[in-house]
Write a protein that holds these residues in place. Structure first.
Motif, PDB file in Angstrom:
ATOM      1  N   MET A   1      -0.489   8.205   4.492  1.00 36.20           N
ATOM      2  CA  MET A   1      -0.069   8.306   5.888  1.00 36.20           C
ATOM      3  C   MET A   1      -0.586   7.118   6.702  1.00 36.20           C
ATOM      4  O   MET A   1       0.124   6.565   7.547  1.00 36.20           O
ATOM      5  CB  MET A   1      -0.567   9.621   6.498  1.00 36.20           C
ATOM      6  CG  MET A   1      -0.061   9.894   7.897  1.00 36.20           C
ATOM      7  SD  MET A   1      -0.709  11.473   8.528  1.00 36.20           S
ATOM      8  CE  MET A   1      -0.097  12.601   7.264  1.00 36.20           C
ATOM      9  N   ALA A   2      -1.837   6.707   6.430  1.00 31.48           N
ATOM     10  CA  ALA A   2      -2.414   5.565   7.145  1.00 31.48           C
ATOM     11  C   ALA A   2      -1.638   4.292   6.845  1.00 31.48           C
ATOM     12  O   ALA A   2      -1.342   3.507   7.765  1.00 31.48           O
ATOM     13  CB  ALA A   2      -3.887   5.393   6.766  1.00 31.48           C
ATOM     14  N   TYR A   3      -1.292   4.066   5.589  1.00 28.55           N
ATOM     15  CA  TYR A   3      -0.513   2.880   5.233  1.00 28.55           C
ATOM     16  C   TYR A   3       0.888   2.929   5.857  1.00 28.55           C
ATOM     17  O   TYR A   3       1.408   1.899   6.308  1.00 28.55           O
ATOM     18  CB  TYR A   3      -0.399   2.748   3.717  1.00 28.55           C
ATOM     19  CG  TYR A   3      -1.550   2.029   3.069  1.00 28.55           C
ATOM     20  CD1 TYR A   3      -1.702   0.652   3.205  1.00 28.55           C
ATOM     21  CD2 TYR A   3      -2.498   2.717   2.316  1.00 28.55           C
ATOM     22  CE1 TYR A   3      -2.760  -0.015   2.604  1.00 28.55           C
ATOM     23  CE2 TYR A   3      -3.562   2.061   1.714  1.00 28.55           C
ATOM     24  CZ  TYR A   3      -3.684   0.697   1.862  1.00 28.55           C
ATOM     25  OH  TYR A   3      -4.734   0.036   1.279  1.00 28.55           O
ATOM     26  N   THR A   4       1.487   4.096   5.882  1.00 28.83           N
ATOM     27  CA  THR A   4       2.836   4.226   6.430  1.00 28.83           C
ATOM     28  C   THR A   4       2.853   3.935   7.927  1.00 28.83           C
ATOM     29  O   THR A   4       3.697   3.174   8.426  1.00 28.83           O
ATOM     30  CB  THR A   4       3.381   5.630   6.165  1.00 28.83           C
ATOM     31  OG1 THR A   4       3.341   5.911   4.754  1.00 28.83           O
ATOM     32  CG2 THR A   4       4.813   5.752   6.651  1.00 28.83           C
ATOM     33  N   VAL A   5       1.900   4.531   8.659  1.00 34.10           N
ATOM     34  CA  VAL A   5       1.847   4.289  10.100  1.00 34.10           C
ATOM     35  C   VAL A   5       1.483   2.841  10.385  1.00 34.10           C
ATOM     36  O   VAL A   5       2.029   2.207  11.303  1.00 34.10           O
ATOM     37  CB  VAL A   5       0.839   5.250  10.760  1.00 34.10           C
ATOM     38  CG1 VAL A   5       0.724   4.972  12.247  1.00 34.10           C
ATOM     39  CG2 VAL A   5       1.258   6.699  10.523  1.00 34.10           C
ATOM     40  N   ASP A   6       0.579   2.279   9.591  1.00 37.42           N
ATOM     41  CA  ASP A   6       0.199   0.882   9.781  1.00 37.42           C
ATOM     42  C   ASP A   6       1.383  -0.050   9.525  1.00 37.42           C
ATOM     43  O   ASP A   6       1.576  -1.051  10.248  1.00 37.42           O
ATOM     44  CB  ASP A   6      -0.952   0.534   8.835  1.00 37.42           C
ATOM     45  CG  ASP A   6      -1.559  -0.823   9.144  1.00 37.42           C
ATOM     46  OD1 ASP A   6      -1.412  -1.305  10.287  1.00 37.42           O
ATOM     47  OD2 ASP A   6      -2.181  -1.412   8.247  1.00 37.42           O
TER      48      ASP A   6
ATOM     49  N   GLY B   1       0.813  -1.211   0.000  1.00 38.46           N
ATOM     50  CA  GLY B   1       0.000   0.000   0.000  1.00 38.46           C
ATOM     51  C   GLY B   1       0.848   1.262   0.000  1.00 38.46           C
ATOM     52  O   GLY B   1       0.539   2.226  -0.709  1.00 38.46           O
ATOM     53  N   VAL B   2       1.924   1.253   0.773  1.00 34.92           N
ATOM     54  CA  VAL B   2       2.826   2.403   0.792  1.00 34.92           C
ATOM     55  C   VAL B   2       3.446   2.623  -0.591  1.00 34.92           C
ATOM     56  O   VAL B   2       3.478   3.751  -1.112  1.00 34.92           O
ATOM     57  CB  VAL B   2       3.922   2.213   1.854  1.00 34.92           C
ATOM     58  CG1 VAL B   2       4.981   3.308   1.731  1.00 34.92           C
ATOM     59  CG2 VAL B   2       3.316   2.226   3.255  1.00 34.92           C
ATOM     60  N   LEU B   3       3.926   1.552  -1.209  1.00 38.85           N
ATOM     61  CA  LEU B   3       4.574   1.674  -2.511  1.00 38.85           C
ATOM     62  C   LEU B   3       3.586   2.119  -3.589  1.00 38.85           C
ATOM     63  O   LEU B   3       3.884   3.018  -4.390  1.00 38.85           O
ATOM     64  CB  LEU B   3       5.206   0.332  -2.901  1.00 38.85           C
ATOM     65  CG  LEU B   3       6.351  -0.157  -1.996  1.00 38.85           C
ATOM     66  CD1 LEU B   3       6.840  -1.534  -2.447  1.00 38.85           C
ATOM     67  CD2 LEU B   3       7.501   0.841  -1.984  1.00 38.85           C
ATOM     68  N   PHE B   4       2.409   1.517  -3.604  1.00 40.52           N
ATOM     69  CA  PHE B   4       1.426   1.852  -4.632  1.00 40.52           C
ATOM     70  C   PHE B   4       0.937   3.287  -4.488  1.00 40.52           C
ATOM     71  O   PHE B   4       0.780   4.007  -5.486  1.00 40.52           O
ATOM     72  CB  PHE B   4       0.245   0.884  -4.569  1.00 40.52           C
ATOM     73  CG  PHE B   4       0.554  -0.492  -5.087  1.00 40.52           C
ATOM     74  CD1 PHE B   4       1.751  -0.755  -5.728  1.00 40.52           C
ATOM     75  CD2 PHE B   4      -0.349  -1.533  -4.930  1.00 40.52           C
ATOM     76  CE1 PHE B   4       2.057  -2.023  -6.207  1.00 40.52           C
ATOM     77  CE2 PHE B   4      -0.053  -2.807  -5.404  1.00 40.52           C
ATOM     78  CZ  PHE B   4       1.146  -3.047  -6.031  1.00 40.52           C
ATOM     79  N   TYR B   5       0.709   3.726  -3.257  1.00 43.02           N
ATOM     80  CA  TYR B   5       0.227   5.091  -3.068  1.00 43.02           C
ATOM     81  C   TYR B   5       1.338   6.110  -3.296  1.00 43.02           C
ATOM     82  O   TYR B   5       1.053   7.271  -3.630  1.00 43.02           O
ATOM     83  CB  TYR B   5      -0.380   5.258  -1.676  1.00 43.02           C
ATOM     84  CG  TYR B   5      -1.875   5.031  -1.677  1.00 43.02           C
ATOM     85  CD1 TYR B   5      -2.760   6.072  -1.913  1.00 43.02           C
ATOM     86  CD2 TYR B   5      -2.404   3.758  -1.474  1.00 43.02           C
ATOM     87  CE1 TYR B   5      -4.129   5.865  -1.927  1.00 43.02           C
ATOM     88  CE2 TYR B   5      -3.778   3.537  -1.490  1.00 43.02           C
ATOM     89  CZ  TYR B   5      -4.629   4.595  -1.720  1.00 43.02           C
ATOM     90  OH  TYR B   5      -5.991   4.385  -1.744  1.00 43.02           O
TER      91      TYR B   5
END
Length: 300
Positions: free
Chosen positions: A281-286, A243-247
């Motif tokens: 930000m949500a994916y990064t924190v997760d 998710g981080v990479l795709f976003y």
């Protein structure tokens, strides 16, 4: 199995009261919006615009879902369902808060004409805001319960997964509206435009949305150990990393469009940029929480 009725003292609990408040406000909201005359809309000739349909669907869907949860909770029938009830209720409440918040923002910005003297659109906007507060109050009341009564979805990693789902859902009407605007602009300009960027972005959004929905579904059904062939915590970490990479790729595409200053899409680009930033930000924190959890288990 006998079906028990909710006791009298439970009818005065904070969760019961705010859930009832959410039902009343949601019903008032979609009733007022549905009764608006065409002249109240930003585009009277296009009453059923993408954003109008998205707002109405949001209020009606979460009203129906909240009513079903309310009824099942009153008759104590939820124990027969093959789902984690404590995770389901907070998931619906948190996602309902986010989705109705988006609808309450879209209502005056993209759907209605700014007419402060018109009472019905103003009342609809106020009712929409009260619906958001009701769902936020339900989340707060659930998180305020004892730890043993709260599920994983009430924790910070669980809420982050709900935010990820919210970001994916918001991209659906945004993509449809952006595609319509882009095709109209390219048709008038006689060029090919940058439609490929939209399709790449929507592909990335859909993959991330499916991963987040799969994670939430597994948690709600309590089937992580039965049907997941891999360690579920590592699978969640992998989903968060993807998710981080795709976003990040989608962010690059969005920033490129902003720098190009595409005409007639400034409002849509602002919406897309805000949603991408929050979801990234949500994916990064997760992902950070997942790595921390894996490290703690490794050392343990």
């Amino acid at each position: 199995m006998a079906v028990l009725v909710l006791e009298a003292r439970d009818c005065t609990s904070p969760v019961f009261l705010v859930r009832t408040w959410a039902l009343l406000c949601g019903c008032v909201t979609f009733s007022l919006v549905g009764s608006l005359e065409p002249e109240h809309l930003r585009e009277p000739q296009r009453r059923h615009t993408t954003f109008w349909i998205a707002c109405m669907f949001t209020w009606c869907f979460f009203f129906t879902l909240t009513l079903l949860i309310h009824v099942l909770n009153v008759i104590q029938f939820h124990s027969l369902l093959p789902v984690s009830w404590k995770n389901l209720t907070v998931t619906v409440a948190a996602l309902g808060a986010l989705m109705t918040l988006s609808a309450s923002v879209l209502l005056p910005w993209r759907v209605l004409v700014h007419r402060p003297t018109s009472a019905r659109p103003l009342a609809a906007a106020v009712a929409a805001c009260l619906t958001v507060l009701a769902y936020c109050g339900e989340v707060w009341a659930i998180r305020g319960q004892p730890r043993e009564q709260r599920g994983y979805m009430a924790s910070l990693p669980g809420v982050l997964k709900i935010v990820q789902c919210w970001g994916g859902f918001q991209m659906i009407p945004l993509f449809l509206e952006t595609m319509t605007a882009t095709q109209a602009r390219d048709l008038s300009a006689g060029g090919g435009g940058h439609v490929w960027q939209l399709w790449v972005s929507v592909g990335l959004y859909n993959v991330c949305l499916l991963m987040s929905l799969a994670s939430v579904t597994v948690i709600l059904c309590d089937c992580a150990g039965r049907f997941c062939p891999f360690p579920f915590d590592r699978l969640l970490a992998g989903f968060s990393l993807l998710g981080v990479l795709f976003y990040m790729v989608a962010t690059v595409i969005c920033v490129t469009n902003v720098l190009q200053d595409v005409e007639n899409r400034s409002g849509l680009l602002i919406m897309e940029t805000v949603i991408i930033s929050i979801t990234l930000m949500a994916y990064t924190v997760d992902f950070s929480f997942s790595i921390k959890q894996l490290c703690e288990r490794g050392h343990g």
